[in-house]
Enzyme design. Structure first.
Site, short mmCIF file in Angstrom:
data_model
loop_
_atom_site.label_atom_id
_atom_site.label_comp_id
_atom_site.label_asym_id
_atom_site.label_seq_id
_atom_site.Cartn_x
_atom_site.Cartn_y
_atom_site.Cartn_z
N LYS A 154 -18.17 11.71 0.98
CA LYS A 154 -16.89 12.35 1.31
C LYS A 154 -16.35 13.02 0.04
CE LYS A 154 -12.45 10.94 3.40
NZ LYS A 154 -11.75 9.81 4.03
N SER A 229 -10.35 10.63 8.63
CA SER A 229 -10.49 11.72 7.70
C SER A 229 -11.90 11.93 7.16
CB SER A 229 -9.53 11.50 6.53
OG SER A 229 -9.84 10.31 5.82
N SER A 230 -12.82 10.97 7.37
CA SER A 230 -14.18 11.22 6.87
C SER A 230 -14.95 12.04 7.91
CB SER A 230 -14.89 9.88 6.60
OG SER A 230 -14.04 8.99 5.91
N ILE A 250 -8.15 4.01 5.37
CA ILE A 250 -6.91 3.24 5.18
C ILE A 250 -6.15 3.13 6.50
CG2 ILE A 250 -5.43 5.19 4.49
CD1 ILE A 250 -4.05 3.36 2.50
N GLY A 251 -6.70 3.80 7.53
CA GLY A 251 -6.02 3.74 8.83
C GLY A 251 -7.02 3.94 9.97
N GLY A 252 -8.29 4.20 9.59
CA GLY A 252 -9.31 4.44 10.61
C GLY A 252 -10.28 5.53 10.22
N SER A 253 -10.16 6.02 9.01
CA SER A 253 -10.88 7.24 8.61
C SER A 253 -12.39 7.14 8.51
CB SER A 253 -10.35 7.74 7.27
OG SER A 253 -9.13 8.39 7.49
C1 LIG Z 1 4.10 13.27 3.64
C2 LIG Z 1 3.01 13.44 4.58
C3 LIG Z 1 2.18 12.22 4.73
C4 LIG Z 1 1.57 12.13 6.04
C5 LIG Z 1 1.47 10.73 6.55
C6 LIG Z 1 2.18 10.62 7.81
C7 LIG Z 1 1.81 9.45 8.60
C8 LIG Z 1 1.28 9.84 9.93
C9 LIG Z 1 1.35 8.78 10.89
C10 LIG Z 1 0.33 8.11 11.38
C11 LIG Z 1 -1.01 8.55 11.34
C12 LIG Z 1 -1.94 7.75 10.63
C13 LIG Z 1 -3.23 8.46 10.63
C14 LIG Z 1 -4.18 7.73 9.75
C15 LIG Z 1 -5.50 8.39 9.71
C16 LIG Z 1 -6.44 7.71 8.82
C17 LIG Z 1 -6.10 7.77 7.37
C18 LIG Z 1 -7.22 7.21 6.53
O1 LIG Z 1 -7.83 6.21 6.86
N1 LIG Z 1 -7.49 7.83 5.36
C19 LIG Z 1 -8.53 7.44 4.47
C20 LIG Z 1 -8.18 7.40 3.02
O2 LIG Z 1 -7.06 7.71 2.64
O3 LIG Z 1 -9.06 7.02 2.22
#
Ligand SMILES: CCCCCCCC/C=C\CCCCCCCC(=O)NCC(=O)O
Length: 587
Positions: A154, A229-230, A250-253
């Site tokens: 990634k 996100s990956s 960090i949330g499902g990526s």
């Molecule tokens: C200021 C803008 C920030 C945006 C965040 C807003 C939150 C959105 C609400 C919920 C959605 C969560 C989605 C999570 C997706 C997966 C994220 C993840 O796992 N990232 C991987 C990493 O950071 O390594």
């Protein structure tokens, strides 16, 4: 301008020449300063866009250069190499019947070919060729467990000499001064990092688009998202342009793109591969993504090594425990198809029930469970962890980089003070029914150290209570949906952010969770989703999922397998048992 000067000079009531001078000055300040500010802002934004275009151009020319180089070696894709299972590839490389360089060339050519369709690669890693050649010079006793295995990374994963932009223009051309520890360990085990892959800006969504490298498509359906996100990893591995990769979660990526692209993946306990570093109260982690479960097992076994524990002594020195992975004792496994936030489409429910029946047939005890306070975990722990600072952390990054609609809209929303978001949420509540999204919008701001301490305690208490619910029921593991849907249409993902409760729960509690494909969407699944007596869509998200299910027939459906912290080996054991049983015909 004249009218403003005469208006101001009247107001100032001073001798007329001084009057005119002051009024002129005031007028210049009133109009000139904002105008200069706007012009400067526009100039900086357009400079940023040029910088982003130049970065993308550089990546494209690196890819073209590789294409030319491969052409010289007449490296058309050797399908017999790229279609091999991980096990077969590894065996061939270990016994020397295939060379690391030949495998690399084939994967490079295949990755470029697949990339033309899906735009998953952000850059090629030029050192790969030299690394593969040096591996070919080793004798068999010197070969590491991942000897010659090409691996994709990634874009956010640190590689010496390359920038990690996470899709932000501000991060362009800031090269890493060394490889990330995980990359160093992978190389020491013989792996060959060869490409880097796309992600959504900021990695805070399950879309896969950013203003530098653009949009990545799902390898099964170009109008659908690979997840995120990956997402670049999911897409390139699902499209067979890579066999093993590294994502982050960090949330499902890691898990969402794996599910959307029909591949396997593991989000380890944060702390297993690198020290726990919490973002707010939620810890991120890296993890493997691969075409089959065995690729993940080989990755974990290779990486959990003396090299990792020496390079980063803060990682607990727990090697891969084969005895747990190869265990035979029947297990008590919980299952659920609904987390009381978003109801899953029938294809996903069927996938979990298919896995349940398969595991039962293998001798395990399956019990239905109710996951503990999932909406609370999302709105009270995950959301404040992401944006409890009201987006301050993103301010500088987004100052002149505002062309990613989703990221910028989220930033603007979360910059609003609590009372404004509360009113907005209230209005939304009157107009629609989206309980998870609305709770997310109303999340708290963590403004003082006291807020921070209180949130830390709240998260700790939640994790403790959650763990107790498992221990009281004597659960070894849980199977459940990964997402309430399969791959969504591109762009729709932005409206569905609050549907990540199935994955993000296990980031909040920091339990390891793997995902694997168990079935494909059938026509009957789609018909059931469209039939409101069967799938009674109540929330806004469920309504979108219902509409978006048209055209999903044939898409892969994955599920999650979750274990207690530091039990990656048990999660992988269950995944292997499921994969093997489903390949041989299912229950
Ligand atoms: C200021 C803008 C920030 C945006 C965040 C807003 C939150 C959105 C609400 C919920 C959605 C969560 C989605 C999570 C997706 C997966 C994220 C993840 O796992 N990232 C991987 C990493 O950071 O390594």
């Amino acid at each position: 301008m004249d009218r403003i000067v005469s208006f101001l000079s009247e107001r100032l009531k001073a001798p007329s020449s001084l009057n005119n001078y002051l009024a002129g000055l005031a007028a210049v300040s009133l109009i000139g300063v904002p105008a200069t500010y706007i012009m400067y802002d526009r100039y900086m934004c357009s400079r940023m866009k040029k910088k982003m275009a130049a970065r993308a151009q550089k990546s494209n020319s690196n890819m073209e250069e590789l294409r030319r180089d491969l052409g010289k070696h007449s490296a058309i894709v050797d399908e017999s190499l790229v279609q091999r299972s991980f096990q077969d590839l590894q065996t061939g490389l270990q016994n020397g019947t295939i060379s690391a360089s030949a495998v690399l060339r084939s994967y490079q050519a295949k990755a470029l070919e697949v990339n033309d369709e899906i735009n998953a690669i952000t850059d090629v890693i030029k050192d790969a060729k030299t690394l593969a050649a040096s591996l070919d010079a080793l004798d068999s006793s010197q070969r590491g467990p991942l000897h010659g295995v090409p691996i994709s990374l990634k874009e956010s994963c640190g590689v010496k000499g390359l920038d990690c932009t996470a899709g932000f223009g501000e991060m362009i051309d800031i090269p890493m001064n060394q490889d990330a520890v995980l990359v160093q360990v992978l190389k020491s085990k013989g792996a060959v990092p060869f490409i880097r892959t796309n992600l959504p800006q900021g990695m805070r969504s399950f879309a896969c688009s950013n203003p530098i490298y653009g949009e990545t498509c799902n390898p099964y359906a170009p109008d659908r998202s690979p997840g995120g996100s990956s997402g670049g990893e999911g897409a390139i591995i699902g499209g067979r342009g890579s066999i093993l990769g590294v994502g982050s979660d960090i949330g499902g990526s890691i898990r969402i793109p794996a599910c959307f692209c029909g591949i396997c993946a593991l989000k380890p306990t944060s702390g297993r591969l690198r020290p726990v570093r919490r973002r707010g109260q939620v810890p991120p982690t890296d993890g493997p993504m691969g075409r089959d479960v065995n690729a993940l097992v080989q990755f974990m076994e290779a990486v959990l090594s003396k090299e990792l524990f020496t390079l980063d002594p803060a990682v607990p020195p727990i090697p891969f425990r084969r005895e747990i992975y190869e265990g035979w004792k029947p297990l008590k496994i919980g299952y659920y198809v609904y987390d009381e936030c978003t109801r899953c489409v029938p294809a996903v429910e069927r996938a979990v029930m298919l896995a349940k029946a398969t595991l039962q047939r293998l001798g395990h005890t399956l019990v239905e469970i109710k996951p503990y306070k999932v909406l609370y975990a999302f709105s009270k722990i995950l959301m404040p962890a992401f944006v409890g600072d009201d987006g301050e952390g993103y301010k500088e990054l987004l100052k002149y980089d505002r062309s990613c609609d989703l990221m910028y809209a989220l930033f603007k929303l979360h910059q609003k003070p609590y009372y404004m978001r509360w009113v907005q949420a209230k209005l939304k509540e009157l107009m629609s029914y989206n309980p998870v999204g609305i709770e997310g919008m109303r999340r708290e701001s963590l403004r003082t150290i006291t807020d921070w301490f209180l949130k830390t305690n709240e998260a700790k208490s939640y994790r403790k209570a959650f763990t107790e619910t498992w221990l009281e029921q004597g659960l070894d593991a849980v199977i459940c949906p990964c997402m309430p849907c399969v791959a969504t249409t591109t762009g729709v993902d932005g409206k569905l952010l609050a549907s990540v409760t199935y994955t993000s729960l296990y980031n909040v509690v920091n339990f390891p969770a793997g995902t694997l494909p168990v079935t494909k969407v059938t026509k009957s699944d789609v018909d059931k989703t469209m039939d409101s007596s069967y799938y009674n869509a109540k929330t806004d998200i469920e309504k979108i999922l219902q509409e978006d299910s048209v055209g999903t027939e044939g898409l892969p459906v994955g599920i999650q397998v979750v274990g207690l912290p530091y039990n990656e080996e048990l999660v992988l054991r269950i995944m292997t048992e499921l994969e093997t049983a489903l390949k041989s015909g299912g229950p």
